[in-house]
Write a protein that holds these residues in place. Structure first.
Motif, PDB file in Angstrom:
ATOM      1  N   ASP A   1     -19.326 -12.102   6.950  1.00  0.00           N
ATOM      2  CA  ASP A   1     -19.771 -12.835   8.138  1.00  0.00           C
ATOM      3  C   ASP A   1     -18.695 -12.904   9.211  1.00  0.00           C
ATOM      4  OD1 ASP A   1     -22.241 -13.297   7.041  1.00  0.00           O
ATOM      5  OD2 ASP A   1     -21.795 -15.348   6.386  1.00  0.00           O
ATOM      6  N   THR A   2     -17.448 -13.080   8.816  1.00  0.00           N
ATOM      7  CA  THR A   2     -16.374 -13.253   9.804  1.00  0.00           C
ATOM      8  C   THR A   2     -15.740 -11.934  10.234  1.00  0.00           C
ATOM      9  OG1 THR A   2     -14.789 -13.673   8.023  1.00  0.00           O
ATOM     10  CG2 THR A   2     -15.797 -15.592   9.065  1.00  0.00           C
ATOM     11  N   VAL A   3     -15.421 -11.076   9.288  1.00  0.00           N
ATOM     12  CA  VAL A   3     -14.692  -9.837   9.596  1.00  0.00           C
ATOM     13  C   VAL A   3     -15.638  -8.702   9.985  1.00  0.00           C
ATOM     14  CG1 VAL A   3     -13.054  -8.135   8.670  1.00  0.00           C
ATOM     15  CG2 VAL A   3     -12.796 -10.551   8.089  1.00  0.00           C
ATOM     16  N   GLY A   4     -16.880  -8.752   9.461  1.00  0.00           N
ATOM     17  CA  GLY A   4     -17.843  -7.716   9.806  1.00  0.00           C
ATOM     18  C   GLY A   4     -17.964  -6.615   8.788  1.00  0.00           C
ATOM     19  N   GLN A   5     -17.218  -6.694   7.699  1.00  0.00           N
ATOM     20  CA  GLN A   5     -17.295  -5.737   6.604  1.00  0.00           C
ATOM     21  C   GLN A   5     -16.829  -6.433   5.329  1.00  0.00           C
ATOM     22  OE1 GLN A   5     -13.116  -3.726   8.133  1.00  0.00           O
ATOM     23  NE2 GLN A   5     -14.617  -2.392   7.292  1.00  0.00           N
ATOM     24  N   GLY A   6     -17.153  -5.843   4.172  1.00  0.00           N
ATOM     25  CA  GLY A   6     -16.778  -6.445   2.916  1.00  0.00           C
ATOM     26  C   GLY A   6     -15.287  -6.344   2.661  1.00  0.00           C
ATOM     27  N   PRO A   7     -14.755  -7.153   1.728  1.00  0.00           N
ATOM     28  CA  PRO A   7     -13.313  -7.148   1.451  1.00  0.00           C
ATOM     29  C   PRO A   7     -12.772  -5.785   1.048  1.00  0.00           C
ATOM     30  CG  PRO A   7     -14.374  -8.998   0.348  1.00  0.00           C
ATOM     31  CD  PRO A   7     -15.470  -8.159   0.912  1.00  0.00           C
TER      32      PRO A   7
ATOM     33  N   THR B   1      -4.422 -12.041   3.690  1.00  0.00           N
ATOM     34  CA  THR B   1      -2.980 -12.070   3.465  1.00  0.00           C
ATOM     35  C   THR B   1      -2.616 -11.415   2.141  1.00  0.00           C
ATOM     36  OG1 THR B   1      -2.771 -14.082   4.795  1.00  0.00           O
ATOM     37  CG2 THR B   1      -0.974 -13.578   3.274  1.00  0.00           C
ATOM     38  N   SER B   2      -3.432 -11.646   1.115  1.00  0.00           N
ATOM     39  CA  SER B   2      -3.168 -11.021  -0.182  1.00  0.00           C
ATOM     40  C   SER B   2      -3.214  -9.507  -0.076  1.00  0.00           C
ATOM     41  CB  SER B   2      -4.203 -11.506  -1.212  1.00  0.00           C
ATOM     42  OG  SER B   2      -4.087 -12.900  -1.429  1.00  0.00           O
ATOM     43  N   MET B   3      -4.216  -8.978   0.608  1.00  0.00           N
ATOM     44  CA  MET B   3      -4.345  -7.522   0.745  1.00  0.00           C
ATOM     45  C   MET B   3      -3.219  -6.938   1.585  1.00  0.00           C
ATOM     46  SD  MET B   3      -8.447  -6.766   0.981  1.00  0.00           S
ATOM     47  CE  MET B   3      -8.918  -8.106   2.071  1.00  0.00           C
ATOM     48  N   HIS B   4      -2.797  -7.663   2.613  1.00  0.00           N
ATOM     49  CA  HIS B   4      -1.712  -7.160   3.456  1.00  0.00           C
ATOM     50  C   HIS B   4      -0.366  -7.266   2.750  1.00  0.00           C
ATOM     51  CE1 HIS B   4      -3.441  -6.244   7.488  1.00  0.00           C
ATOM     52  NE2 HIS B   4      -4.467  -6.865   6.931  1.00  0.00           N
ATOM     53  N   THR B   5      -0.218  -8.260   1.896  1.00  0.00           N
ATOM     54  CA  THR B   5       1.034  -8.406   1.152  1.00  0.00           C
ATOM     55  C   THR B   5       1.203  -7.301   0.124  1.00  0.00           C
ATOM     56  OG1 THR B   5       0.980 -10.811   1.444  1.00  0.00           O
ATOM     57  CG2 THR B   5       2.369  -9.956  -0.328  1.00  0.00           C
ATOM     58  N   ALA B   6       0.115  -6.896  -0.495  1.00  0.00           N
ATOM     59  CA  ALA B   6       0.179  -5.861  -1.541  1.00  0.00           C
ATOM     60  C   ALA B   6      -0.988  -4.884  -1.386  1.00  0.00           C
ATOM     61  CB  ALA B   6       0.157  -6.505  -2.916  1.00  0.00           C
ATOM     62  N   PRO B   7      -0.963  -4.047  -0.355  1.00  0.00           N
ATOM     63  CA  PRO B   7      -2.092  -3.141  -0.109  1.00  0.00           C
ATOM     64  C   PRO B   7      -2.298  -2.119  -1.212  1.00  0.00           C
ATOM     65  CG  PRO B   7      -0.239  -2.577   1.307  1.00  0.00           C
ATOM     66  CD  PRO B   7       0.102  -3.870   0.656  1.00  0.00           C
ATOM     67  N   GLY B   8      -1.251  -1.815  -1.986  1.00  0.00           N
ATOM     68  CA  GLY B   8      -1.374  -0.835  -3.053  1.00  0.00           C
ATOM     69  C   GLY B   8      -1.916  -1.411  -4.350  1.00  0.00           C
ATOM     70  N   HIS B   9      -2.080  -2.718  -4.420  1.00  0.00           N
ATOM     71  CA  HIS B   9      -2.598  -3.355  -5.639  1.00  0.00           C
ATOM     72  C   HIS B   9      -4.078  -3.003  -5.815  1.00  0.00           C
ATOM     73  CE1 HIS B   9      -2.801  -6.402  -8.791  1.00  0.00           C
ATOM     74  NE2 HIS B   9      -3.948  -6.795  -8.264  1.00  0.00           N
ATOM     75  N   PRO B  10      -4.539  -2.798  -7.045  1.00  0.00           N
ATOM     76  CA  PRO B  10      -5.952  -2.456  -7.276  1.00  0.00           C
ATOM     77  C   PRO B  10      -6.851  -3.693  -7.200  1.00  0.00           C
ATOM     78  CG  PRO B  10      -4.797  -2.509  -9.371  1.00  0.00           C
ATOM     79  CD  PRO B  10      -3.748  -2.689  -8.297  1.00  0.00           C
ATOM     80  N   TRP B  11      -6.999  -4.227  -6.001  1.00  0.00           N
ATOM     81  CA  TRP B  11      -7.745  -5.463  -5.814  1.00  0.00           C
ATOM     82  C   TRP B  11      -9.216  -5.302  -6.182  1.00  0.00           C
ATOM     83  CZ3 TRP B  11      -5.087  -9.738  -5.159  1.00  0.00           C
ATOM     84  CH2 TRP B  11      -3.837  -9.687  -4.519  1.00  0.00           C
TER      85      TRP B  11
ATOM     86  N   GLY C   1      -1.983   2.878  -2.472  1.00  0.00           N
ATOM     87  CA  GLY C   1      -2.911   2.385  -3.473  1.00  0.00           C
ATOM     88  C   GLY C   1      -3.887   3.378  -4.054  1.00  0.00           C
ATOM     89  N   TYR C   2      -3.632   4.675  -3.865  1.00  0.00           N
ATOM     90  CA  TYR C   2      -4.505   5.689  -4.454  1.00  0.00           C
ATOM     91  C   TYR C   2      -3.754   6.409  -5.568  1.00  0.00           C
ATOM     92  CZ  TYR C   2      -7.729   4.729  -0.707  1.00  0.00           C
ATOM     93  OH  TYR C   2      -8.604   4.094   0.137  1.00  0.00           O
ATOM     94  N   GLY C   3      -4.472   6.669  -6.641  1.00  0.00           N
ATOM     95  CA  GLY C   3      -3.820   7.239  -7.813  1.00  0.00           C
ATOM     96  C   GLY C   3      -3.503   8.706  -7.699  1.00  0.00           C
ATOM     97  N   SER C   4      -4.080   9.377  -6.707  1.00  0.00           N
ATOM     98  CA  SER C   4      -3.845  10.817  -6.585  1.00  0.00           C
ATOM     99  C   SER C   4      -4.039  11.256  -5.142  1.00  0.00           C
ATOM    100  CB  SER C   4      -4.820  11.590  -7.483  1.00  0.00           C
ATOM    101  OG  SER C   4      -6.149  11.432  -7.002  1.00  0.00           O
ATOM    102  N   GLU C   5      -3.532  12.434  -4.853  1.00  0.00           N
ATOM    103  CA  GLU C   5      -3.710  13.022  -3.532  1.00  0.00           C
ATOM    104  C   GLU C   5      -5.182  13.232  -3.228  1.00  0.00           C
ATOM    105  OE1 GLU C   5      -2.716  17.327  -1.499  1.00  0.00           O
ATOM    106  OE2 GLU C   5      -1.228  16.443  -2.838  1.00  0.00           O
ATOM    107  N   SER C   6      -5.957  13.654  -4.218  1.00  0.00           N
ATOM    108  CA  SER C   6      -7.377  13.909  -3.991  1.00  0.00           C
ATOM    109  C   SER C   6      -8.135  12.621  -3.682  1.00  0.00           C
ATOM    110  CB  SER C   6      -8.001  14.606  -5.199  1.00  0.00           C
ATOM    111  OG  SER C   6      -7.906  13.794  -6.353  1.00  0.00           O
TER     112      SER C   6
END
Length: 309
Positions: free
Chosen positions: A238-244, A206-216, A275-280
């Motif tokens: 274990d639950t999602v199948g990949q790291g946060p 929920t935190s990531m979906h609420t603020a996907p652009g935040h540098p978590w 959430g990316y600092g540049s186009e590249s």
């Protein structure tokens, strides 16, 4: 926004209501594999649902509803011995929004289908079983019955904007069915829906979906769930199948992909928004996840739109 709301919004979820089906006596109707997710609700009587390749038939009682999440042919019938007729013929003869088969009016079904954008399988449908059955007798079915009753009333009485209202009510019904399924069968879930069943992982999602652009960071996400960094990392994997952070990268790319498919924002604007600092930086992550560059992805979908695909 929470993960389920985000995913359904990203997929441009739409409902398409069909004619109701009235049946009686001994009857059976065979449907070809639906385009999208099919749903039906039994408003009167009972019947049998056989879905190709999905195991034992499902006995449907009055008030039951179901979703078919995969493109599989299916048959609705009074019993196993009834000889099926083609649904196309039955519904082509519908009058005043009602198709009829058999003799009498023992059974009434209301239904339609849901259509989604082209990422539906990867983001949602592949995490679900082919059939989701919600029995009327279940404790959670009250809200579904209300929505179905309202849909039925809109379609029968036809007040102003009835089709639009009924379509929106059907989407409400879909959300409730998915909520109920996620709560009822957490052990059967995979991917991000499985994470919603774990309160620690759900908080991070929920935190990531609420603020996907935040540098978590993993440590910061762990603090939102009041656990250690290692505990969150292990439970998330274990639950999602990949790291946060892998999940966050893939979600950001999904958000960027939607904007590339349907908008005219520059790559730099999209990069900052997700959430990316540049186009590249966006281009590098996008290519790593999808195998192509953002520009190539946008051009590919632009060409598909222009050619009517």
């Amino acid at each position: 926004m929470d993960p389920l709301e985000d995913v359904l919004s990203l997929l441009d979820t739409r409902s398409h209501l069909s004619s109701s089906l009235v049946a009686g006596g001994r009857w059976a109707v065979h449907f070809e594999a639906p385009d999208g997710v099919k749903f039906n609700a039994v408003r009167r009587g009972s019947c049998r649902l056989d879905v190709e390749g999905a195991g034992e038939p499902v006995q449907l009682a009055e008030g039951d509803c179901y979703l078919l999440t995969q493109a599989r042919a299916f048959t609705l019938s009074s019993d196993a011995e009834a000889v099926p007729v083609d649904a196309g013929q039955v519904f082509a003869a519908a009058e005043n929004g009602v198709a009829r088969t058999g003799e009498g009016e023992d059974v009434l079904l209301v239904g339609g289908r849901f259509s989604f954008g082209d990422r539906a399988h990867a983001l949602l449908l592949d995490t679900l079983p082919p059939v989701i059955h919600i029995p009327a007798g279940s404790e959670e079915a009250g809200t579904l019955q209300w929505a179905l009753g309202q849909i039925d009333q809109e379609l029968r009485q036809r007040p102003m904007a009835s089709t639009l209202v009924a379509q929106h009510l059907a989407v409400v019904m879909l959300v409730h069915v998915l909520r109920l399924y996620f709560a009822r069968a957490p052990q059967a879930l995979s991917g991000w829906p499985a994470g919603l069943a774990d309160p620690v992982v759900a908080t991070a999602l929920t935190s990531m979906h609420t603020a996907p652009g935040h540098p978590w960071t993993v440590a910061e996400l762990a603090r939102t769930g009041a656990v250690s960094r290692s505990t969150l990392a292990a439970r998330f994997k274990d639950t999602v199948g990949q790291g946060p952070l892998d999940y966050l990268t893939h979600w950001r790319i999904e958000l960027a992909s939607k904007r590339l498919r349907g908008g005219t924002d520059t790559l730099a604007t999209i990069a900052r928004a997700v959430g990316y600092g540049s186009e590249s930086a966006l281009s590098s992550a996008f290519r790593r996840v999808t195998g192509i560059s953002p520009r190539a992805y946008r051009n590919e979908h632009r060409s598909a739109r222009l050619s009517g695909q």
